[in-house]
Design an enzyme around this catalytic site. Structure first.
Site, short mmCIF file in Angstrom:
data_model
loop_
_atom_site.label_atom_id
_atom_site.label_comp_id
_atom_site.label_asym_id
_atom_site.label_seq_id
_atom_site.Cartn_x
_atom_site.Cartn_y
_atom_site.Cartn_z
CB SER A 1 -0.92 -0.01 1.22
OG SER A 1 -0.17 0.39 2.35
CE LYS A 2 -2.91 6.23 -2.37
NZ LYS A 2 -2.72 5.70 -3.68
NE ARG A 3 -0.73 5.06 4.92
CZ ARG A 3 -1.84 4.50 5.35
NH1 ARG A 3 -1.92 4.09 6.57
NH2 ARG A 3 -2.87 4.34 4.55
#
Ligand code: GLU
Length: 436
Positions: free
Chosen positions: A208-210
């Site tokens: 995911s983005k993080r």
């Protein structure tokens, strides 16, 4: 003639998954001499930002994924921002209406009447994927406010922009029957689809983005990577070219690309491997190219370059020691300033031995007597000093390195002495003698 596209929705940073989708499209276009189009899918006004769109363009350019049609370059099928194409969607909507395939609800939303036939996606990566006649309610394609939803504009643009192939994330596979149904209703032939498996974290969870390594700008551009290294690494994330070795030049990757070889299972992201590629690419750079790549990171560290040649040589001397450009400043800062810090534990060790002062003074005398200030000259001076002091040159090296750099690691001592110059060499030794 092959026409492929990358069609990001500008909701945030360019993600590694998106970059790899763009990359596979780009590879296919370049492999076959086709056209690579960039289309910004920005119809969701609430979630899309111009800043995100700019960031995506910047990331693609950094990776060297140049587009033949799209923002900034134009093309025959523009505009390439969906937010500017409403007139086209209206025209296609009218076509569907004429074909009797839409109806409007009381609230003003318009729905597409599914054909409710069996639909098979002939996917270049996943093989044939058969969908039974759907039992889902008909699909809304236009909202009451007149704006169109993703599935409709995506399909219209693929038709209108004459796409021959669509390489995209596997997350879109489950909706592809809807896209084919729409294409058929509009009397168009659907493009060939290739759904690329996801990129997973090392632990197998969805990236995911993080997660580490997910954002092109934050993780790679700011993280000290070279575009060629990331390009090479991303190519192999889900594709194994038929050739020995993994470090492969762009031209080779373009020449070998074959969508049939894209893995049908998910890829696992491996930051250590990506760094390994980077280290390999760093080592191949010329001193000038390495300096150019390292410059932003030297600037960030507050190191000022006064002499380009010396700066380039200094950085070149540590290139085998680093994997990332971000590591360079801590290896070379003393080439750029006199107020460099001394490693405290090394200092303590050296302080404990009174003979070190005498050894350093002897080295200073030998350096001072060196008339030709070259690396070889500096090296000869160190050997002379060792001989006179009746120690091995190896015993003198850590001491001199500490005096000249404040560190216990780094390039050869003669290299340091040569690059900082005779004056600085003598001054630094004198200063260290004073401290001991
Ligand atoms: N805008 C869609 C996305 O970012 C594009 C899907 C497609 O490539 O067809 O996921």
């Amino acid at each position: 003639m092959i026409r492929v596209r990358f069609a990001p929705s500008p909701t945030g940073d360019l993600h590694v998954g998106g970059a790899r989708t763009a990359l596979f499209n780009w590879l296919y276009a370049r492999h076959l001499g086709g056209t690579f189009i960039l289309r910004i899918e920005d119809t969701d006004g609430a979630r899309n930002t111009e800043e995100a769109a700019r960031g995506i363009l910047k990331g693609l350019r950094w990776l060297g994924l140049d587009w033949d049609e799209g923002p900034d370059v134009g093309g025959d099928y523009g505009p390439y921002f969906q937010s500017q194409r409403k007139h086209i969607y209206d025209a296609y909507f009218a076509k569907l209406e004429a074909a009797g395939r839409v109806y409007t609800e009381d609230n003003g939303a318009a729905r597409f009447k599914f054909s409710r036939t069996a639909i098979t996606v002939h996917d270049l990566v996943c093989g044939d994927v058969a969908f039974a006649p759907t039992e889902e309610p008909d699909m809304t394609i236009r909202r009451p406010d007149g704006s169109y939803i993703f599935h409709f504009v995506n399909v219209v643009d693929d038709i209108e922009m004459k796409m021959t192939h669509v390489f995209r994330g596997e997350d879109h596979l489950s909706n592809t029957w809807k896209h084919i149904d729409l294409c058929n209703a509009l009397g168009a032939t659907p493009p060939a689809y290739a759904h690329i498996p996801l990129i997973l974290n090392p632990d197998g969870t969805k990236m995911s983005k993080r997660d580490e390594g997910s954002a092109i700008e934050k993780s790679y551009m700011n993280g000290g990577f070279l575009p060629d290294a990331v390009f090479n690494y991303l190519c192999l994330l889900g594709w194994t070219p038929r050739i020995d070795g993994e470090k492969l030049p762009r031209e080779t990757l373009v020449a070998l690309f074959d969508p049939a070889e894209i893995h049908s299972s998910n890829a696992r992201f491996d930051m250590a491997k990506c760094s390994w590629f980077n280290a390999q690419y760093l080592r191949e750079l010329s001193p000038g190219a390495l300096l150019a790549a390292a410059r932003p990171f030297l600037d960030l560290a507050g190191l000022t370059i006064t002499d380009e040649t010396t700066a380039a040589a200094a950085i070149f001397s540590v290139k085998e020691k680093v994997s990332l450009l971000t590591e360079i400043p801590s290896w070379v800062h003393y080439f750029f300033r006199e107020d460099y810090p001394y490693e405290p534990d090394v200092m303590a060790k050296l302080l404990a031995k009174p003979e070190n002062q005498i050894l350093l003074k002897g080295a200073a005398t030998a350096f001072a007597a060196t008339s030709e200030w070259t690396e070889a000259g500096a090296h000869a001076a160190i050997e002379d000093a060792a001989k006179i002091a009746c120690v091995k040159p190896g015993a003198l090296m850590p001491l001199l390195r500490f005096a000249l750099s404040g560190q216990s690691r780094g390039p050869g001592v003669a290299t340091i002495a040569h690059l900082i110059g005779k004056t600085a060499t003598l001054q630094r030794i004198e200063r260290t003698v004073g401290m001991l």
